[in-house]
Structure formats: structure tokens, C-alpha cells
Write a protein that holds these residues in place. Structure first.
Motif, PDB file in Angstrom:
ATOM      1  N   ARG A  23      -5.023  -3.492  13.295  1.00 29.29           N
ATOM      2  CA  ARG A  23      -4.749  -2.045  13.299  1.00 29.29           C
ATOM      3  C   ARG A  23      -3.260  -1.770  13.101  1.00 29.29           C
ATOM      4  NH1 ARG A  23      -8.536  -0.513  18.525  1.00 29.29           N
ATOM      5  NH2 ARG A  23     -10.545  -0.361  17.373  1.00 29.29           N
ATOM      6  N   SER A  24      -2.436  -2.593  13.776  1.00 31.00           N
ATOM      7  CA  SER A  24      -0.982  -2.418  13.628  1.00 31.00           C
ATOM      8  C   SER A  24      -0.558  -2.655  12.187  1.00 31.00           C
ATOM      9  CB  SER A  24      -0.232  -3.373  14.563  1.00 31.00           C
ATOM     10  OG  SER A  24      -0.512  -3.089  15.904  1.00 31.00           O
ATOM     11  N   LEU A  25      -1.126  -3.743  11.612  1.00 29.27           N
ATOM     12  CA  LEU A  25      -0.808  -4.011  10.206  1.00 29.27           C
ATOM     13  C   LEU A  25      -1.288  -2.891   9.296  1.00 29.27           C
ATOM     14  CD1 LEU A  25      -1.651  -7.833   9.976  1.00 29.27           C
ATOM     15  CD2 LEU A  25       0.613  -6.771   9.846  1.00 29.27           C
ATOM     16  N   SER A  26      -2.472  -2.359   9.604  1.00 31.03           N
ATOM     17  CA  SER A  26      -3.023  -1.272   8.792  1.00 31.03           C
ATOM     18  C   SER A  26      -2.140  -0.024   8.887  1.00 31.03           C
ATOM     19  CB  SER A  26      -4.448  -0.965   9.251  1.00 31.03           C
ATOM     20  OG  SER A  26      -4.979   0.120   8.513  1.00 31.03           O
ATOM     21  N   ARG A  27      -1.699   0.269  10.160  1.00 29.06           N
ATOM     22  CA  ARG A  27      -0.825   1.435  10.327  1.00 29.06           C
ATOM     23  C   ARG A  27       0.493   1.224   9.578  1.00 29.06           C
ATOM     24  NH1 ARG A  27      -3.041   1.398  15.646  1.00 29.06           N
ATOM     25  NH2 ARG A  27      -1.300   0.095  16.403  1.00 29.06           N
ATOM     26  N   LEU A  32       3.890   2.427   5.010  1.00 28.50           N
ATOM     27  CA  LEU A  32       4.597   1.961   3.823  1.00 28.50           C
ATOM     28  C   LEU A  32       4.050   2.634   2.565  1.00 28.50           C
ATOM     29  CD1 LEU A  32       6.675   0.043   2.581  1.00 28.50           C
ATOM     30  CD2 LEU A  32       4.903  -1.722   2.492  1.00 28.50           C
ATOM     31  N   LEU A  33       2.699   2.747   2.526  1.00 29.98           N
ATOM     32  CA  LEU A  33       2.072   3.402   1.384  1.00 29.98           C
ATOM     33  C   LEU A  33       2.495   4.863   1.296  1.00 29.98           C
ATOM     34  CD1 LEU A  33       0.099   3.237  -0.986  1.00 29.98           C
ATOM     35  CD2 LEU A  33      -1.751   3.769   0.620  1.00 29.98           C
ATOM     36  N   GLU A  34       2.507   5.562   2.442  1.00 35.59           N
ATOM     37  CA  GLU A  34       2.930   6.965   2.456  1.00 35.59           C
ATOM     38  C   GLU A  34       4.382   7.098   2.004  1.00 35.59           C
ATOM     39  OE1 GLU A  34       2.212   8.228   6.410  1.00 35.59           O
ATOM     40  OE2 GLU A  34       0.022   8.347   6.183  1.00 35.59           O
ATOM     41  N   ALA A  35       5.230   6.152   2.478  1.00 34.80           N
ATOM     42  CA  ALA A  35       6.633   6.183   2.061  1.00 34.80           C
ATOM     43  C   ALA A  35       6.758   5.964   0.554  1.00 34.80           C
ATOM     44  CB  ALA A  35       7.437   5.126   2.823  1.00 34.80           C
ATOM     45  N   ASN A  36       5.963   4.998   0.044  1.00 36.04           N
ATOM     46  CA  ASN A  36       5.998   4.741  -1.399  1.00 36.04           C
ATOM     47  C   ASN A  36       5.513   5.939  -2.194  1.00 36.04           C
ATOM     48  OD1 ASN A  36       7.006   2.160  -1.157  1.00 36.04           O
ATOM     49  ND2 ASN A  36       4.977   1.175  -1.103  1.00 36.04           N
ATOM     50  N   ILE A  37       4.454   6.591  -1.688  1.00 31.86           N
ATOM     51  CA  ILE A  37       3.922   7.773  -2.371  1.00 31.86           C
ATOM     52  C   ILE A  37       4.970   8.882  -2.392  1.00 31.86           C
ATOM     53  CG2 ILE A  37       2.229   9.630  -2.198  1.00 31.86           C
ATOM     54  CD1 ILE A  37       0.217   7.517  -1.220  1.00 31.86           C
TER      55      ILE A  37
END
Length: 293
Positions: A23-27, A32-37
Motif C-alpha cells: 500500500r505504501s508503495l502504491s501510494r 509520483l504519477l500525480e506529480a508526473n501528470i
């Protein structure tokens, strides 16, 4: 039983820890994905703004180029004015003379003869003016099956008086007979020839000679225009067809004449080539394909 339960509890704890770690890795991945987006959106917005800015600049350049094209055409037409005036003056003098004779004679045969002369001279004026107006056209080629020798004759008719009288330039013609007909826009070739002849005259400020030749090879019918002027430097030969490039003084050219010539001839599936030697002169060759549709 106790050992089995402890073992099960340990496995549950391990699984819970693994799940929590996942879960921590997923969060972390989501963040990271949101930051990249967000970063990609910012880059996209910046690129879109740059693109809009480039479009605005291109529109300004297009408008500026259109204005320079018009200025170039007006410049050419202005230099043609004296030659056109000569072509118009003679028919007008004839019309005036015959009109005066009509007013002083009652002979029916003479009246008909004078009226016929006036009609013929008026037709000549109409043809001259129609050709003059044609020089201002810069649209898509309107091709007809034509003889390039005829195009040369018409263009020289316009230019010869102006060049010989005002530029101290002599013109010699060497036309190959029985040239094959080619599909080409007459006005586009004439516009190109006028520009090249004007350039040739400007390259010979003290006067000189222009030789116009027609001929053919396996692929093309050609018109070559050779002057005895100052020539073009080797480092400039590769750039002379670039828009806005000119070796002339500012008041003598916009740097668009040769680029327009190239565009006109290429629109007719042809090409222009140039050879030059400093101090000896320059030859421009207009080539129109024999079998172009």
C-alpha cells in the motif's frame, strides 16, 4: 495446537506487513504519477502557449511577406511602365490621326478604311493592357499547351524598348525552331523572365548585353538569360533563392524577386538553375518539363 496458531499469526502479521508495504508503495507510485501528470500538464500548457506564439509570429511573417510580394510586383510594374507607355503611345497616335481624318473626309471608302485602322489599333491596345494586367497575377498556375518561343517573343516585346533606351542594354535572341509544346502558365514564365531581365540590367550599371536562348534536352525545354554583368560570388550562389536574401542595396531590391521566380517555376513542375563568374556575368536557366501533365 499453540505452535500452529502462533505460526498462523506470524504468517498473518507477515502478510499484513507485506500488504502495508505494498500500500505504501502504491501510494508512493500514485503520488509520483500525480506529480508526473502535473508536470506533463505544465509542460503541455507551456508548449501550447509556445505553439500559439509561433502561430502568431508566422501570421505576422505571412502578412509581411505578402506586403513585400506586392511591393516587388509594383516595383517590376513600375520599371515596365516606360516600356508599356511606348507600346501604348504608337497605337494612340495612329488612332488620333485616323480620327482627325474621319472628321475631314466624306469619302465612304476612306471612312471605312480609317474606322478599320482605328479598330485594329484599339485591339492592339487591349492586348497590351491585358498582358500588363496579367503580370500582377500570382495564383495557382493556369497551364496551357504553349510554345516557349512565343512566350519569349511576347516578353521581349515588353522589355526591349525599356532596356535598350533606359538601361543601355542590347538584347540578342537565339531561338531553337520547332520546340515541343509544353504545359505551362504563360504569365508565370513571363513574370520570371521580367524579374531575371531586370536583375540582369541592374548587374550591368554601365550597360551591356543580354543574350536570351531557347532550347531543349531529353527532359526540358529551357530559356536561358545571360548577362555580361558583375557576376555573383560563390558564397552567395547557394543563397540567392532564399526569401529576403539580397546583395543589392536596400532601395534596389526586397530580396524576394528570385525566391518568387523559383516558386513560380516550381509551381509549373520546372526548375531554375544559375551559373555565374565574378566579373564576367551570370546565366539563369528556366526549365519546363516536356512531358509534364
Amino acid at each position: 495446537m499453540v505452535e500452529g496458531r502462533e505460526s498462523t499469526e506470524k504468517r498473518v502479521i507477515v502478510l499484513e506487513l507485506a500488504l502495508e508495504e505494498e500500500r505504501s508503495l502504491s501510494r508512493a507510485r500514485n503520488k509520483l504519477l500525480e506529480a508526473n501528470i502535473r508536470e506533463l500538464n505544465e509542460v503541455y500548457d507551456a508548449l501550447r502557449e509556445k505553439l500559439n506564439e509561433l502561430r502568431r509570429r508566422n501570421e505576422k511573417i505571412r502578412i509581411f511577406e505578402e506586403q513585400l510580394v506586392k511591393a516587388n510586383k509594383l516595383s517590376v510594374l513600375g520599371e515596365l511602365a516606360s516600356s508599356i507607355a511606348h507600346e501604348i503611345k504608337n497605337p494612340l497616335i495612329s488612332i488620333q490621326g485616323f480620327a482627325r481624318r474621319i472628321g475631314t473626309t466624306e469619302d465612304r471608302d476612306k471612312l471605312e478604311k480609317y474606322a478599320k485602322f482605328i479598330e485594329e489599333e484599339a485591339d492592339r491596345l487591349t492586348q497590351v493592357l491585358a498582358k500588363l494586367l496579367g503580370f500582377s497575377r500570382m495564383d495557382e498556375p493556369k497551364k496551357d499547351l504553349l510554345n516557349m518561343n512565343d512566350i519569349v517573343d511576347d516578353t521581349v516585346l515588353f522589355m526591349e524598348h525599356h532596356l535598350t533606351r533606359f538601361k543601355n542594354v542590347s538584347i540578342s535572341l537565339e531561338k531553337k525552331p520547332d520546340l515541343p509544346m509544353v504545359h505551362v502558365d504563360r504569365i508565370h514564365v513571363q513574370q520570371t523572365m521580367v524579374n531575371l531581365l531586370m536583375n540582369a540590367a541592374q548587374a550591368m550599371p554601365e550597360g551591356g548585353r543580354i543574350q536570351i536562348r531557347t532550347g531543349m534536352n531529353d527532359q526540358y525545354v529551357f530559356i536561358s538569360i545571360t548577362d555580361t554583368g558583375i557576376g555573383i560570388k560563390d558564397e552567395d550562389l547557394d543563397r540567392i533563392f532564399e526569401p529576403f536574401f539580397t546583395t543589392k542595396e536596400k532601395e534596389l531590391g526586397t530580396g524576394l524577386g528570385l525566391s518568387l521566380c523559383k516558386r513560380l517555376i516550381e509551381a509549373n513542375a520546372g526548375k531554375i538553375e544559375v551559373e555565374s563568374k565574378v566579373g564576367e556575368g551570370t546565366t539563369f536557366t528556366i526549365m519546363i518539363p516536356i512531358n509534364a501533365p
